[in-house]
Design a protein around this motif. Structure first.
Motif, PDB file in Angstrom:
ATOM      1  N   ILE A  94       0.817  -1.190   0.274  1.00  0.00           N
ATOM      2  CA  ILE A  94       0.158  -0.116   0.004  1.00  0.00           C
ATOM      3  C   ILE A  94       0.791   0.997   0.126  1.00  0.00           C
ATOM      4  O   ILE A  94       0.856   2.232  -0.588  1.00  0.00           O
ATOM      5  CB  ILE A  94      -1.255   0.378   0.987  1.00  0.00           C
ATOM      6  CG1 ILE A  94      -2.126  -1.458   1.409  1.00  0.00           C
ATOM      7  CG2 ILE A  94      -1.352   1.184   1.183  1.00  0.00           C
ATOM      8  CD1 ILE A  94      -2.703  -1.206   2.199  1.00  0.00           C
TER       9      ILE A  94
ATOM     10  N   VAL B 195      -8.310   9.394   3.441  1.00  0.00           N
ATOM     11  CA  VAL B 195      -9.210   8.762   2.880  1.00  0.00           C
ATOM     12  C   VAL B 195      -9.098   7.793   1.285  1.00  0.00           C
ATOM     13  O   VAL B 195      -9.839   6.673   1.650  1.00  0.00           O
ATOM     14  CB  VAL B 195     -10.459   9.924   1.921  1.00  0.00           C
ATOM     15  CG1 VAL B 195     -11.938   9.230   1.577  1.00  0.00           C
ATOM     16  CG2 VAL B 195     -10.238  11.235   3.704  1.00  0.00           C
ATOM     17  N   PHE B 196      -7.720   8.344   0.808  1.00  0.00           N
ATOM     18  CA  PHE B 196      -7.846   7.077  -0.139  1.00  0.00           C
ATOM     19  C   PHE B 196      -7.398   5.671   0.038  1.00  0.00           C
ATOM     20  O   PHE B 196      -7.771   4.739   0.114  1.00  0.00           O
ATOM     21  CB  PHE B 196      -6.549   7.484  -0.701  1.00  0.00           C
ATOM     22  CG  PHE B 196      -6.765   6.888  -1.704  1.00  0.00           C
ATOM     23  CD1 PHE B 196      -7.243   6.243  -3.182  1.00  0.00           C
ATOM     24  CD2 PHE B 196      -5.046   6.047  -2.439  1.00  0.00           C
ATOM     25  CE1 PHE B 196      -6.641   5.631  -4.413  1.00  0.00           C
ATOM     26  CE2 PHE B 196      -3.994   5.327  -3.063  1.00  0.00           C
ATOM     27  CZ  PHE B 196      -5.176   4.580  -4.064  1.00  0.00           C
TER      28      PHE B 196
ATOM     29  N   PHE C 122      -7.739   4.538   3.264  1.00  0.00           N
ATOM     30  CA  PHE C 122      -8.474   3.620   3.284  1.00  0.00           C
ATOM     31  C   PHE C 122      -9.797   3.096   2.892  1.00  0.00           C
ATOM     32  O   PHE C 122     -10.434   2.266   2.875  1.00  0.00           O
ATOM     33  CB  PHE C 122      -9.839   4.536   4.485  1.00  0.00           C
ATOM     34  CG  PHE C 122     -11.047   4.161   5.008  1.00  0.00           C
ATOM     35  CD1 PHE C 122     -10.456   3.434   6.348  1.00  0.00           C
ATOM     36  CD2 PHE C 122     -11.692   4.933   5.300  1.00  0.00           C
ATOM     37  CE1 PHE C 122     -11.580   3.008   7.573  1.00  0.00           C
ATOM     38  CE2 PHE C 122     -13.417   3.882   6.052  1.00  0.00           C
ATOM     39  CZ  PHE C 122     -12.411   3.041   7.285  1.00  0.00           C
TER      40      PHE C 122
ATOM     41  N   VAL D 171      -9.097   2.108   0.024  1.00  0.00           N
ATOM     42  CA  VAL D 171      -8.421   0.849  -0.678  1.00  0.00           C
ATOM     43  C   VAL D 171      -8.457  -0.362   0.514  1.00  0.00           C
ATOM     44  O   VAL D 171      -8.729  -1.216  -0.241  1.00  0.00           O
ATOM     45  CB  VAL D 171      -6.900   1.167  -1.013  1.00  0.00           C
ATOM     46  CG1 VAL D 171      -6.155  -0.146  -0.899  1.00  0.00           C
ATOM     47  CG2 VAL D 171      -6.656   2.197  -2.036  1.00  0.00           C
ATOM     48  N   LEU D 172      -8.353  -0.222   1.282  1.00  0.00           N
ATOM     49  CA  LEU D 172      -8.829  -0.880   2.914  1.00  0.00           C
ATOM     50  C   LEU D 172     -10.150  -1.199   2.117  1.00  0.00           C
ATOM     51  O   LEU D 172     -10.232  -2.877   2.623  1.00  0.00           O
ATOM     52  CB  LEU D 172      -8.327  -0.185   4.002  1.00  0.00           C
ATOM     53  CG  LEU D 172      -6.321  -0.965   4.506  1.00  0.00           C
ATOM     54  CD1 LEU D 172      -6.621  -0.447   5.717  1.00  0.00           C
ATOM     55  CD2 LEU D 172      -6.686  -2.714   3.952  1.00  0.00           C
TER      56      LEU D 172
ATOM     57  N   SER E  13     -12.884  14.749   0.829  1.00  0.00           N
ATOM     58  CA  SER E  13     -13.088  13.543   0.107  1.00  0.00           C
ATOM     59  C   SER E  13     -14.450  14.145  -1.342  1.00  0.00           C
ATOM     60  O   SER E  13     -15.029  13.645  -2.035  1.00  0.00           O
ATOM     61  CB  SER E  13     -14.213  12.086   1.182  1.00  0.00           C
ATOM     62  OG  SER E  13     -14.913  12.714   1.741  1.00  0.00           O
TER      63      SER E  13
ATOM     64  N   LEU F 105     -12.392  14.567  -3.814  1.00  0.00           N
ATOM     65  CA  LEU F 105     -12.203  14.007  -4.782  1.00  0.00           C
ATOM     66  C   LEU F 105     -13.255  13.739  -4.917  1.00  0.00           C
ATOM     67  O   LEU F 105     -13.135  12.633  -6.197  1.00  0.00           O
ATOM     68  CB  LEU F 105     -11.490  12.483  -3.598  1.00  0.00           C
ATOM     69  CG  LEU F 105      -9.931  12.095  -2.853  1.00  0.00           C
ATOM     70  CD1 LEU F 105      -9.835  11.534  -2.657  1.00  0.00           C
ATOM     71  CD2 LEU F 105      -9.605  12.169  -4.735  1.00  0.00           C
TER      72      LEU F 105
END
Lengths: 288, 288, 288, 288
Positions: free
Chosen positions: B220, C156-157, C159, C161-162, D140, D143
């Motif tokens: 990651i 945020v990104f 998170f 991805v997770l 966000s 985004l």
């Protein structure tokens, strides 16, 4: 007279439906055709899956005939509605359309499968015919323009990637040798490309410490230079986006293109209008 | 007198053809040379493919002799047309040119192949000689400039990547150990680089839950920080593109470079012109 | 009086040399220390390579003693030159410095190797001490600033991805099951991260058609969303580069933060100052 | 009257706590719920690890009951505090909440595990309920907006990636065949996606020289076109960042959308207002 007019009328309407997409019937025709093409591609794909073909061979056969008949009708209609049929028949799309239609008919005569499957796979190219619909998506123009504007730079970049791959591939061939899969220089260059583009299959991998060290360098290089095409497209796209097209930035620092080298001291990179060598003062190209 | 002039004339023309690229004959010479170099590289590559070499050894031998003779002629012409031949012979390109020419002659004396192949692979470096043609592609200047402008930042980035790899590699060595291929710290660091750069060969892969968790973190991280070089090059390239070169952005918030630390309380990050510690009020460096 | 002054003088100079980097001696000290640290890390690495250690054990032993003695002297000098030694000793770097120094001494008493190697690997952290030199590279500030500015968005990104990885990992566990390596949900999530970040080890790979289809979706998703962090950092970096810091863009369309939902019809996304539900007209939160 | 008011009062407060996040109690409720959801997901994950489940089955069972009871209470409170309970019960989140709560109760009746685990995995979807908190992270929105603005272009891009994968996949099926894992066209297309997205599992890899050559082309293509989504998002994000939203750039060069083709010579790409074919002069669509 009337009759001829009506016939022309009928032909015109057909032409409008088949070749254009700005009438409701024209759009409907395109959508039906798109679905048929995609279905025909899926059938070719499924037939290549042995287990699936073994079980559903008959259904696939019927589906293939349906597609073939639809394509045949479309092909005939296209020939009828054009004024100069021969021109269409020998055009790029005319040939593709013909080749997409015949495999099933040929399979009645010949029983060889591989070649016919390859022929049927050509139908993929028919997708591009439908892509004229994509012109409606204004977005793709912006994309295409920014790619076109950065074409030269992307080519320079790809050329650099190739040279790097060839150099590192040759080095790895001498460093690793046969025992870890680097059996020849072309294979090593292939491995270099696999590594530099961060794909990394792992079917070939270095095992010697020196090989792993050089591989690390290639990887970090690949990880770093991926930034270059991205930066180019970003900047071009941003420029296109802003509606400006500064293909040739006006204040670009002037670069001397002079490829002369001094006949006396071999110095290079002279000014464009240089008469004497900046290094040894010898006269340059007096016989020009 | 006349004769000497004519000879000089002849030498000048030769020099112009060989060393420059702005006359038609000069361009033709460069193109022929480029093709010969690329062909010679392809021959080296093909010879390393055992099956190919076994079958077409004679043809490759002849091709190699042709290339060698062309290179020999070129080398002699280069020496003749320059005023100070020794300077050319011992220049970087002079040596490369020489080494590119001799392997086939040497093969008549020695029979060892590996070393001679390595010598022939040096011909790759001759490609750079031709790359002076690339100067005509104005695009590559823009590219080179934006890379040059972001060089320092890219180095800082690569250094960070290396430190991260060493730290995670060491951690993985203790977590995974021998059973899954992490046999030593250097190998683990190699694996770290493979993973961080998203190459992922898979010849070494973690098997313990903790190892897989740490590997996930590395991946990651690598997926995230690839944004950094891209961002840098994008911004630099965009700046170059706009024809501005704000190498040192004027309004950059001033950063204090003071590396002093208080002799009393060890506080750091003092103002550049600080005389007393901002933390404990102790005097700083009175003896400066 | 004189004597005390001189002593203070001597201490001050030592402090300046050891803790600072803006005098020639200070810089020299830092460079020597940096080389010693890097050398000590390389020794730890080499010792973990069994074949190397077997052959050169004695040399590594001597080198390790040299490093240990240099570190010991440095540690003692650091304690002497600071006014409040205990503060340094129990500071973060004080503890790291101590732990970096003792392993070789401990090896005289205990014979356990693994723990001591781990302890020695801690020396890596000492590199950060030297990184204060990096402050001179103005470039890294720009980098750090743009990363700091985009920190929230990158979190945020990551998170996102997770969450995507957990969802797809769970799905793949049910689709593929044990036979192709998806033995548990955590392992499947690990595989998801490997795939989404485009690393792709290949130690685990889907074999069922449905599994391969879902894997394709994950890959294309991963290939697409890598654009997001890149876009963020590019934009932030470009903004920093231009010397503007529009952390909060002024014309950003106002976003309603109201998290109320209507007690009557459960409608959400009311205006911030809404008194009645926009959907059913019911009063909102009269008891506020 | 008083009593009814008080009851309404009580219900209102409950509604405020459960459905909103702008009172301290409301925030606390959300945080507790978020932790419970994440814990419940971790329990499902751990239960799928056979060795872990074998040892700690009883603890997992208790933990699962605790989570189930908390979810049950929450579900009942949600029904009570809403005015129209049925509307909530049959809403998307109502169904998710219900399905997240029942698996443990069902396990008392049925003993089948797989289906219940799948049901419990649905709890993941509950995370999105909490994500309304993310609205507070202003970042966000920026985004989401830039992703929304570039949606159309990203779709065009993904569609292109798919077509390229299908074409190259079909080609590789014919080039490589069964011996190296390219057993059917769908599998080859899957491999194409694995390669184009630079994931590169390595479970399938080309072995023929031609196959490796084509694979190299796919990889370099994939390495190059990753720049496209990145460029798009970068530019959109930068535009959003600057507070301008030039969705439709005003000076975009006008693109002719005319899909007519000449009935006489089949020429395409006529001007939008064309009356005659630019190629042969034939009249276009007189019957429009």
């Amino acid at each position: 007279m009337r009759d001829k007019d009506q016939k022309r009328d009928w032909k015109f309407k057909l032409h409008e439906i088949i070749y254009e997409a700005d009438t409701p019937t024209g759009k409907l025709f395109d959508v039906v055709l798109l679905i048929t093409i995609i279905a025909s591609i899926i059938f070719v794909m499924l037939e290549s899956v042995k287990e699936f073909d073994a079980e559903y061979h008959n259904y696939l056969n019927i589906a293939e005939w349906v597609v073939t008949i639809i394509f045949s009708i479309e092909y005939i209609l296209r020939i009828i509605s054009v004024k100069k049929p021969w021109k269409y028949i020998f055009s790029f799309y005319g040939i593709i359309d013909f080749l997409s239609t015949i495999p099933k008919y040929l399979s009645l005569i010949f029983m060889g499968t591989q070649v016919l499957i390859a022929l049927r796979a050509l139908r993929l190219l028919r997708v591009f015919r439908i892509l004229k619909l994509a012109r409606y998506v204004g977005a793709s123009n912006l994309l295409a323009n920014s790619l076109k504007a950065s074409r030269a730079k992307i080519l320079v970049f790809l050329f650099t990637v190739l040279i790097i791959s060839v150099i590192f591939g040759t080095v790895m061939y001498f460093v690793e040798g046969d025992q870890s899969g680097f059996t020849s220089i072309p294979v090593s260059v292939y491995w270099s490309i696999v590594t530099l583009t961060t794909v990394g299959f792992g079917d070939i991998a270095p095992v010697t410490p020196l090989g792993q060290f050089i591989a690390s360098m290639i990887m970090i290089l690949g990880y770093g230079i991926i930034a270059v095409p991205t930066g180019i497209v970003s900047a071009e796209y941003a420029a296109q986006h802003r509606g400006q097209l500064p293909q040739v930035p006006p204040q670009l620092p002037k670069v001397d293109m002079n490829t002369e080298s001094c006949p006396n001291c071999s110095a290079e990179r002279h000014k464009d209008n240089a008469k004497f060598c900046y290094n040894c003062g010898h006269i340059l190209n007096e016989h020009r």
